[in-house]
Motif scaffolding. Sequence first.
Motif, PDB file in Angstrom:
ATOM      1  N   ARG A 123      -2.656  -4.442  -5.950  1.00  0.00           N
ATOM      2  CA  ARG A 123      -3.577  -3.414  -5.466  1.00  0.00           C
ATOM      3  C   ARG A 123      -4.975  -3.737  -5.968  1.00  0.00           C
ATOM      4  O   ARG A 123      -5.161  -4.473  -6.946  1.00  0.00           O
ATOM      5  CB  ARG A 123      -3.157  -2.018  -5.933  1.00  0.00           C
ATOM      6  CG  ARG A 123      -3.201  -1.802  -7.443  1.00  0.00           C
ATOM      7  CD  ARG A 123      -2.908  -0.354  -7.809  1.00  0.00           C
ATOM      8  NE  ARG A 123      -2.920  -0.126  -9.249  1.00  0.00           N
ATOM      9  CZ  ARG A 123      -1.822   0.043  -9.988  1.00  0.00           C
ATOM     10  NH1 ARG A 123      -0.628   0.008  -9.424  1.00  0.00           N
ATOM     11  NH2 ARG A 123      -1.920   0.256 -11.298  1.00  0.00           N
ATOM     12  N   SER A 161       4.661  -4.322 -13.298  1.00  0.00           N
ATOM     13  CA  SER A 161       3.960  -3.312 -12.509  1.00  0.00           C
ATOM     14  C   SER A 161       2.930  -2.594 -13.377  1.00  0.00           C
ATOM     15  O   SER A 161       3.201  -2.228 -14.517  1.00  0.00           O
ATOM     16  CB  SER A 161       4.962  -2.298 -11.955  1.00  0.00           C
ATOM     17  OG  SER A 161       4.295  -1.278 -11.231  1.00  0.00           O
ATOM     18  N   ASP A 163      -3.546  -0.071  -1.859  1.00  0.00           N
ATOM     19  CA  ASP A 163      -2.289  -0.371  -2.544  1.00  0.00           C
ATOM     20  C   ASP A 163      -1.548  -1.528  -1.885  1.00  0.00           C
ATOM     21  O   ASP A 163      -2.042  -2.142  -0.931  1.00  0.00           O
ATOM     22  CB  ASP A 163      -1.418   0.888  -2.659  1.00  0.00           C
ATOM     23  CG  ASP A 163      -0.897   1.390  -1.313  1.00  0.00           C
ATOM     24  OD1 ASP A 163      -0.935   0.644  -0.310  1.00  0.00           O
ATOM     25  OD2 ASP A 163      -0.425   2.551  -1.270  1.00  0.00           O
ATOM     26  N   ASP A 164      -0.361  -1.833  -2.398  1.00  0.00           N
ATOM     27  CA  ASP A 164       0.373  -3.007  -1.918  1.00  0.00           C
ATOM     28  C   ASP A 164       0.895  -2.822  -0.498  1.00  0.00           C
ATOM     29  O   ASP A 164       1.306  -3.798   0.143  1.00  0.00           O
ATOM     30  CB  ASP A 164       1.523  -3.347  -2.869  1.00  0.00           C
ATOM     31  CG  ASP A 164       2.591  -2.276  -2.915  1.00  0.00           C
ATOM     32  OD1 ASP A 164       2.235  -1.086  -2.784  1.00  0.00           O
ATOM     33  OD2 ASP A 164       3.778  -2.615  -3.081  1.00  0.00           O
ATOM     34  N   ARG A 166      -8.899   2.952  -3.729  1.00  0.00           N
ATOM     35  CA  ARG A 166      -7.956   1.863  -3.974  1.00  0.00           C
ATOM     36  C   ARG A 166      -7.258   1.471  -2.681  1.00  0.00           C
ATOM     37  O   ARG A 166      -7.123   2.275  -1.744  1.00  0.00           O
ATOM     38  CB  ARG A 166      -6.943   2.223  -5.040  1.00  0.00           C
ATOM     39  CG  ARG A 166      -5.851   3.183  -4.643  1.00  0.00           C
ATOM     40  CD  ARG A 166      -4.734   3.226  -5.688  1.00  0.00           C
ATOM     41  NE  ARG A 166      -5.239   3.354  -7.044  1.00  0.00           N
ATOM     42  CZ  ARG A 166      -4.479   3.171  -8.131  1.00  0.00           C
ATOM     43  NH1 ARG A 166      -3.193   2.856  -8.000  1.00  0.00           N
ATOM     44  NH2 ARG A 166      -4.987   3.321  -9.338  1.00  0.00           N
ATOM     45  N   SER A 216      -8.599  -1.693  -6.923  1.00  0.00           N
ATOM     46  CA  SER A 216      -9.247  -0.393  -7.130  1.00  0.00           C
ATOM     47  C   SER A 216     -10.734  -0.593  -7.398  1.00  0.00           C
ATOM     48  O   SER A 216     -11.141  -1.570  -8.018  1.00  0.00           O
ATOM     49  CB  SER A 216      -8.593   0.381  -8.287  1.00  0.00           C
ATOM     50  OG  SER A 216      -8.640  -0.358  -9.494  1.00  0.00           O
ATOM     51  N   ASP A 256       1.021  -3.858  -8.436  1.00  0.00           N
ATOM     52  CA  ASP A 256       1.349  -2.526  -7.922  1.00  0.00           C
ATOM     53  C   ASP A 256       2.833  -2.200  -7.965  1.00  0.00           C
ATOM     54  O   ASP A 256       3.220  -1.063  -7.739  1.00  0.00           O
ATOM     55  CB  ASP A 256       0.847  -2.391  -6.477  1.00  0.00           C
ATOM     56  CG  ASP A 256       0.518  -0.956  -6.111  1.00  0.00           C
ATOM     57  OD1 ASP A 256       0.221  -0.164  -7.025  1.00  0.00           O
ATOM     58  OD2 ASP A 256       0.548  -0.617  -4.913  1.00  0.00           O
ATOM     59  N   THR A 270      -4.924   8.122  -6.264  1.00  0.00           N
ATOM     60  CA  THR A 270      -4.333   6.845  -6.663  1.00  0.00           C
ATOM     61  C   THR A 270      -2.994   6.599  -5.975  1.00  0.00           C
ATOM     62  O   THR A 270      -2.383   5.556  -6.192  1.00  0.00           O
ATOM     63  CB  THR A 270      -4.143   6.798  -8.188  1.00  0.00           C
ATOM     64  OG1 THR A 270      -3.294   7.879  -8.592  1.00  0.00           O
ATOM     65  CG2 THR A 270      -5.485   6.915  -8.906  1.00  0.00           C
ATOM     66  N   SER A 271      -2.541   7.555  -5.157  1.00  0.00           N
ATOM     67  CA  SER A 271      -1.254   7.410  -4.461  1.00  0.00           C
ATOM     68  C   SER A 271      -1.399   7.833  -3.005  1.00  0.00           C
ATOM     69  O   SER A 271      -0.882   8.891  -2.592  1.00  0.00           O
ATOM     70  CB  SER A 271      -0.169   8.247  -5.147  1.00  0.00           C
ATOM     71  OG  SER A 271      -0.015   7.886  -6.501  1.00  0.00           O
TER      72      SER A 271
END
Length: 275
Positions: free
Chosen positions: A159, A119, A177-178, A175, A161, A148, A187-188
């Motif tokens: 992921r 990861s 993500d998965d 980004r 970005s 990710d 980023t989250s």
Amino acid sequence: LRLTAEGYATFADNIFLGNNKAIWWRNNADDGDSSAIWTGTSDELVFRTGGSGSAMTIDSSGNVGIGTTAPRNTLDISKSAGNPGMEIGAWSTTDTHVPHIAFQKSNSATIGTMAETASGEDLGQIGASGVDSNSNSRTAAKIFFEQDAASAAADVPGRISFWTSDASSLQERMRIDDSGNVGIGTTSPYGQLEIAHATTPEILLHDTGATSTKRILRIAMGGDITYFQGRNDDNTGGGAISNFLSFNMSNGNVSLGEGDLIMADGKGIDFSADA
């Protein structure tokens, strides 16, 4: 050296060429449009086709240069005063046959050995660079492909970005993500689309086809309050109505700015200050 009846030359042993020596193939016209392979003065191997000079160079490190005699990477394709390009073609009547570019990362230093990746590991990237005022190459934009989460038995979560550089540094802007969530400024991302900013996250809806110069709807947050605003075309000023609706998420209050609240039947309530 042995010459056959057909005019071919065969060699029973190796051929050794010193530095800056070549093997030439001349055309029938002998007009200088000849092909050659020669060794350079720095242990490079150079290929020439026709009158092109150096068409391809393999340097002493194994780097390959097409259009350049000084490749800066494993493969360097260059062209002076033109548009260098690379084409990958698939010629097939089968729908599933497609040209593709693949990036493969393994957590092993042995080529061909597949070892589980972790990861957060970088799996691939595409970048575009320019030259700064000190004549140094700098990355202006980049797309990262990263892992990710931990690898599963038959899957690698990933992921993507997207990065751009401002006047000071390269920074992540968006980004995926998965889970398929999209984050802009974060980023989250917690949902399918999250837009984050340290002070004022905003969304602009801009009708560029309208004749008015007040065509932007701005949805923005400031602290606990969400604003719906009308803006001018350059996202400045108050437009027709600067702040016509806001929500306070701390106490649940809803505020209406200037203007009337119009119902479906045409009846309205005047919320102006002098009503």
